[in-house]
Motif scaffolding. Sequence first.
Motif, PDB file in Angstrom:
ATOM      1  N   ALA A  99       0.825  -1.211   0.000  1.00 33.86           N
ATOM      2  CA  ALA A  99       0.000   0.000   0.000  1.00 33.86           C
ATOM      3  C   ALA A  99       0.861   1.263   0.000  1.00 33.86           C
ATOM      4  O   ALA A  99       0.586   2.207  -0.752  1.00 33.86           O
ATOM      5  CB  ALA A  99      -0.940  -0.001   1.202  1.00 33.86           C
ATOM      6  N   VAL A 100       1.890   1.275   0.816  1.00 39.43           N
ATOM      7  CA  VAL A 100       2.792   2.442   0.861  1.00 39.43           C
ATOM      8  C   VAL A 100       3.467   2.631  -0.488  1.00 39.43           C
ATOM      9  O   VAL A 100       3.583   3.762  -0.981  1.00 39.43           O
ATOM     10  CB  VAL A 100       3.832   2.292   2.000  1.00 39.43           C
ATOM     11  N   MET A 101       3.886   1.546  -1.100  1.00 43.84           N
ATOM     12  CA  MET A 101       4.517   1.640  -2.425  1.00 43.84           C
ATOM     13  C   MET A 101       3.534   2.180  -3.457  1.00 43.84           C
ATOM     14  O   MET A 101       3.883   3.073  -4.248  1.00 43.84           O
ATOM     15  CB  MET A 101       5.056   0.272  -2.849  1.00 43.84           C
ATOM     16  N   LEU A 102       2.309   1.684  -3.460  1.00 40.88           N
ATOM     17  CA  LEU A 102       1.300   2.142  -4.418  1.00 40.88           C
ATOM     18  C   LEU A 102       1.018   3.634  -4.262  1.00 40.88           C
ATOM     19  O   LEU A 102       0.979   4.379  -5.246  1.00 40.88           O
ATOM     20  CB  LEU A 102      -0.001   1.353  -4.236  1.00 40.88           C
ATOM     21  N   ILE A 103       0.822   4.071  -3.037  1.00 39.12           N
ATOM     22  CA  ILE A 103       0.492   5.476  -2.790  1.00 39.12           C
ATOM     23  C   ILE A 103       1.687   6.372  -3.099  1.00 39.12           C
ATOM     24  O   ILE A 103       1.533   7.452  -3.677  1.00 39.12           O
ATOM     25  CB  ILE A 103      -0.032   5.661  -1.358  1.00 39.12           C
ATOM     26  N   THR A 104       2.885   5.928  -2.755  1.00 39.91           N
ATOM     27  CA  THR A 104       4.087   6.714  -3.047  1.00 39.91           C
ATOM     28  C   THR A 104       4.298   6.830  -4.558  1.00 39.91           C
ATOM     29  O   THR A 104       4.607   7.921  -5.068  1.00 39.91           O
ATOM     30  CB  THR A 104       5.317   6.087  -2.372  1.00 39.91           C
ATOM     31  N   ILE A 105       4.131   5.736  -5.265  1.00 38.47           N
ATOM     32  CA  ILE A 105       4.253   5.762  -6.734  1.00 38.47           C
ATOM     33  C   ILE A 105       3.193   6.685  -7.321  1.00 38.47           C
ATOM     34  O   ILE A 105       3.478   7.498  -8.208  1.00 38.47           O
ATOM     35  CB  ILE A 105       4.148   4.341  -7.321  1.00 38.47           C
TER      36      ILE A 105
END
Length: 154
Positions: A99-105
């Motif tokens: 989730a953190v990766m998706l939102i950061t991307i």
Amino acid sequence: MYNLILPLHSLVRWLVLISLLAAIFRSYQGWLGRKAYSKFDERLRVVTVTILHIQFVLGLWLYAISPITTWFIHHFSEGVRMREIRFFGMEHITMMTIAVMLITIGASKAKRQIGDVNKFRTQAIWFTIGLLVILSSIPWAFSPLVHRPWLRAF
């Protein structure tokens, strides 16, 4: 230290959800309403991602000192068969990292988009997917599988 980080992680969860919902709401509003991507939208994106990253660091710290995850790591073959232990030892951290990766991307891609509608659309899609992953991985008080209180006291 565990007794401080755990309630802090529980509290910041609500800040993550509130800021993420606000950013998603503004994103859909801007995308579908063809509005200008304002300084407020920019700040909201940055604040949302910052709060999310703070929560992620708290979660990693909690993972490192938690008696549940320590037990899971040292008794993996047993722990992986125990729903609650597996959830905190493996599932929660994996899904939240995703989730953190998706939102950061999504935040990074939105920042680089040309055109306000493209910024809003990119942010809306990536943040919504990230939110869905987060919502599926929080140990909600009402969950029959793994549950925790709505808010932990310090």
